[in-house]
Motif scaffolding. Structure first.
Motif, PDB file in Angstrom:
ATOM      1  N   THR A   4      -5.745  12.501   5.459  1.00  0.00           N
ATOM      2  CA  THR A   4      -4.679  12.418   6.455  1.00  0.00           C
ATOM      3  C   THR A   4      -3.539  11.517   5.987  1.00  0.00           C
ATOM      4  OG1 THR A   4      -5.622  10.519   7.620  1.00  0.00           O
ATOM      5  CG2 THR A   4      -6.320  12.738   8.352  1.00  0.00           C
ATOM      6  N   GLY A   5      -3.833  10.609   5.067  1.00  0.00           N
ATOM      7  CA  GLY A   5      -2.809   9.684   4.603  1.00  0.00           C
ATOM      8  C   GLY A   5      -2.612   8.494   5.528  1.00  0.00           C
ATOM      9  N   VAL A   6      -3.410   8.420   6.591  1.00  0.00           N
ATOM     10  CA  VAL A   6      -3.351   7.288   7.514  1.00  0.00           C
ATOM     11  C   VAL A   6      -4.757   6.684   7.564  1.00  0.00           C
ATOM     12  CG1 VAL A   6      -2.901   6.511   9.872  1.00  0.00           C
ATOM     13  CG2 VAL A   6      -1.487   8.318   8.863  1.00  0.00           C
ATOM     14  N   LYS A   7      -4.828   5.415   7.206  1.00  0.00           N
ATOM     15  CA  LYS A   7      -6.109   4.729   7.149  1.00  0.00           C
ATOM     16  C   LYS A   7      -6.823   4.798   8.503  1.00  0.00           C
ATOM     17  CE  LYS A   7      -8.009   0.604   5.083  1.00  0.00           C
ATOM     18  NZ  LYS A   7      -7.722  -0.673   4.438  1.00  0.00           N
ATOM     19  N   ILE A  40      -6.495  24.748   9.374  1.00  0.00           N
ATOM     20  CA  ILE A  40      -5.098  25.082   9.082  1.00  0.00           C
ATOM     21  C   ILE A  40      -4.200  24.633  10.237  1.00  0.00           C
ATOM     22  CG2 ILE A  40      -3.479  27.008   8.763  1.00  0.00           C
ATOM     23  CD1 ILE A  40      -5.777  28.431   7.209  1.00  0.00           C
ATOM     24  N   ALA A  41      -4.654  24.848  11.471  1.00  0.00           N
ATOM     25  CA  ALA A  41      -3.875  24.414  12.638  1.00  0.00           C
ATOM     26  C   ALA A  41      -3.779  22.890  12.699  1.00  0.00           C
ATOM     27  CB  ALA A  41      -4.497  24.966  13.918  1.00  0.00           C
ATOM     28  N   LEU A  42      -4.872  22.194  12.379  1.00  0.00           N
ATOM     29  CA  LEU A  42      -4.835  20.732  12.345  1.00  0.00           C
ATOM     30  C   LEU A  42      -3.833  20.243  11.312  1.00  0.00           C
ATOM     31  CD1 LEU A  42      -8.458  19.261  12.570  1.00  0.00           C
ATOM     32  CD2 LEU A  42      -6.532  18.892  14.117  1.00  0.00           C
ATOM     33  N   ASP A  43      -3.807  20.898  10.159  1.00  0.00           N
ATOM     34  CA  ASP A  43      -2.865  20.529   9.107  1.00  0.00           C
ATOM     35  C   ASP A  43      -1.427  20.691   9.595  1.00  0.00           C
ATOM     36  OD1 ASP A  43      -1.976  19.979   6.291  1.00  0.00           O
ATOM     37  OD2 ASP A  43      -1.400  22.098   6.402  1.00  0.00           O
ATOM     38  N   GLN A  44      -1.126  21.783  10.268  1.00  0.00           N
ATOM     39  CA  GLN A  44       0.222  22.009  10.799  1.00  0.00           C
ATOM     40  C   GLN A  44       0.574  20.949  11.842  1.00  0.00           C
ATOM     41  OE1 GLN A  44       2.768  24.364   9.973  1.00  0.00           O
ATOM     42  NE2 GLN A  44       3.804  22.783  11.145  1.00  0.00           N
ATOM     43  N   PHE A  45      -0.361  20.705  12.752  1.00  0.00           N
ATOM     44  CA  PHE A  45      -0.172  19.679  13.771  1.00  0.00           C
ATOM     45  C   PHE A  45       0.079  18.322  13.113  1.00  0.00           C
ATOM     46  CE2 PHE A  45      -2.507  16.200  15.859  1.00  0.00           C
ATOM     47  CZ  PHE A  45      -1.761  16.051  17.008  1.00  0.00           C
ATOM     48  N   TRP A  46      -0.739  17.984  12.120  1.00  0.00           N
ATOM     49  CA  TRP A  46      -0.632  16.685  11.462  1.00  0.00           C
ATOM     50  C   TRP A  46       0.702  16.540  10.733  1.00  0.00           C
ATOM     51  CZ3 TRP A  46      -2.465  12.368  12.651  1.00  0.00           C
ATOM     52  CH2 TRP A  46      -2.498  11.303  11.763  1.00  0.00           C
ATOM     53  N   SER A  47       1.165  17.617  10.156  1.00  0.00           N
ATOM     54  CA  SER A  47       2.454  17.597   9.482  1.00  0.00           C
ATOM     55  C   SER A  47       3.564  17.193  10.460  1.00  0.00           C
ATOM     56  CB  SER A  47       2.748  18.983   8.892  1.00  0.00           C
ATOM     57  OG  SER A  47       4.020  19.031   8.317  1.00  0.00           O
ATOM     58  N   ASP A  48       3.436  17.599  11.703  1.00  0.00           N
ATOM     59  CA  ASP A  48       4.438  17.307  12.725  1.00  0.00           C
ATOM     60  C   ASP A  48       4.321  15.891  13.306  1.00  0.00           C
ATOM     61  OD1 ASP A  48       5.412  19.887  12.409  1.00  0.00           O
ATOM     62  OD2 ASP A  48       4.272  20.690  14.107  1.00  0.00           O
ATOM     63  N   VAL A  49       3.078  15.392  13.469  1.00  0.00           N
ATOM     64  CA  VAL A  49       2.903  14.121  14.188  1.00  0.00           C
ATOM     65  C   VAL A  49       2.525  12.937  13.305  1.00  0.00           C
ATOM     66  CG1 VAL A  49       2.270  15.335  16.321  1.00  0.00           C
ATOM     67  CG2 VAL A  49       0.466  14.465  14.797  1.00  0.00           C
ATOM     68  N   LYS A  50       2.239  13.157  12.067  1.00  0.00           N
ATOM     69  CA  LYS A  50       1.812  12.061  11.185  1.00  0.00           C
ATOM     70  C   LYS A  50       2.759  10.862  11.215  1.00  0.00           C
ATOM     71  CE  LYS A  50       0.666  11.079   6.364  1.00  0.00           C
ATOM     72  NZ  LYS A  50       0.568  11.652   5.014  1.00  0.00           N
ATOM     73  N   PRO A  51       4.079  11.061  11.233  1.00  0.00           N
ATOM     74  CA  PRO A  51       4.968   9.885  11.272  1.00  0.00           C
ATOM     75  C   PRO A  51       4.714   8.944  12.458  1.00  0.00           C
ATOM     76  CG  PRO A  51       6.217  11.842  10.716  1.00  0.00           C
ATOM     77  CD  PRO A  51       4.844  12.306  11.103  1.00  0.00           C
ATOM     78  N   ILE A  52       4.289   9.479  13.577  1.00  0.00           N
ATOM     79  CA  ILE A  52       3.973   8.640  14.743  1.00  0.00           C
ATOM     80  C   ILE A  52       2.857   7.669  14.397  1.00  0.00           C
ATOM     81  CG2 ILE A  52       3.029   8.660  17.099  1.00  0.00           C
ATOM     82  CD1 ILE A  52       4.320  11.473  17.400  1.00  0.00           C
ATOM     83  N   PHE A  53       1.837   8.163  13.698  1.00  0.00           N
ATOM     84  CA  PHE A  53       0.668   7.357  13.381  1.00  0.00           C
ATOM     85  C   PHE A  53       0.915   6.433  12.199  1.00  0.00           C
ATOM     86  CE2 PHE A  53      -0.776  10.791  15.968  1.00  0.00           C
ATOM     87  CZ  PHE A  53      -1.645  10.170  16.830  1.00  0.00           C
ATOM     88  N   GLU A  54       1.794   6.824  11.298  1.00  0.00           N
ATOM     89  CA  GLU A  54       2.155   5.954  10.183  1.00  0.00           C
ATOM     90  C   GLU A  54       2.881   4.719  10.669  1.00  0.00           C
ATOM     91  OE1 GLU A  54       2.750   8.906   6.383  1.00  0.00           O
ATOM     92  OE2 GLU A  54       4.335   8.889   7.904  1.00  0.00           O
ATOM     93  N   ALA A  55       3.578   4.852  11.788  1.00  0.00           N
ATOM     94  CA  ALA A  55       4.355   3.743  12.331  1.00  0.00           C
ATOM     95  C   ALA A  55       3.490   2.722  13.077  1.00  0.00           C
ATOM     96  CB  ALA A  55       5.427   4.279  13.277  1.00  0.00           C
ATOM     97  N   LEU A  56       2.235   3.071  13.353  1.00  0.00           N
ATOM     98  CA  LEU A  56       1.364   2.132  14.109  1.00  0.00           C
ATOM     99  C   LEU A  56       0.878   1.012  13.233  1.00  0.00           C
ATOM    100  CD1 LEU A  56      -0.745   4.593  16.264  1.00  0.00           C
ATOM    101  CD2 LEU A  56       1.190   3.228  16.958  1.00  0.00           C
TER     102      LEU A  56
END
Length: 152
Positions: free
Chosen positions: A40-43, A136-152
């Motif tokens: 996921t790239g987020v610890k 595949i759907a999780l990957d698409q979802f994660w591509s869209d929302v990952k920045p929210i979680f990276e900012a935490l």
């Protein structure tokens, strides 16, 4: 009944098969991805898949050791719950406080299927058909929302 070694070989064979099936599919960002060991790239946020004797599952696991931060991650997922459901096309089970097989606390958002077994090769297409579109759907979802979680 299988010995531990035989069971391990069967599980390994399934995941190799799944990997070969998924390998040609690029990520939502168009990049190659290791679907079986999705990063996921987020610890402390993991996408987990499992196939066992009585079923299969796919989950988002929030395993931060700090309960407060784990709760914050879970709340953020709740804030994007509609986006997740829209991407997946279904509702998943939400567990704010649970444990993994090693009794470590975590939060989990998961979908399971029963009536299939990793130990029956004839069930493998059904397991793959269960896991593939959701991953595949999780990957698409994660591509869209990952920045929210990276900012935490």
């Amino acid at each position: 009944m299988y010995s531990k070694e035989e069971a391990s070989k069967i599980r390994q064979s399934f995941w190799i098969t799944f990997d070969k099936y998924m390998k040609p599919i690029p990520s939502a960002d168009g990049m190659p991805v290791n679907w079986v060991n999705y990063k996921t790239g987020v610890k402390h946020i993991f996408f987990r898949m499992d196939a066992v004797k009585r079923g299969a599952s796919i989950a988002i696991e929030l395993a931060h050791p700090d309960a407060g931060l784990r709760e914050l991650y879970f709340e953020q997922f709740q804030a994007v719950k509609l986006l997740l459901a829209d991407a997946l096309g279904e509702e998943w089970e939400w567990q704010a406080n649970t444990t993994n097989d090693y009794s470590q606390p975590l939060s989990r958002i998961a979908k399971t299927t029963e009536g299939v077994s990793i130990f029956k090769q004839e069930d493998w297409p059904a397991i793959i058909s269960f896991l593939k579109p959701r991953l595949i759907a999780l990957d698409q979802f994660w591509s869209d929302v990952k920045p929210i979680f990276e900012a935490l």
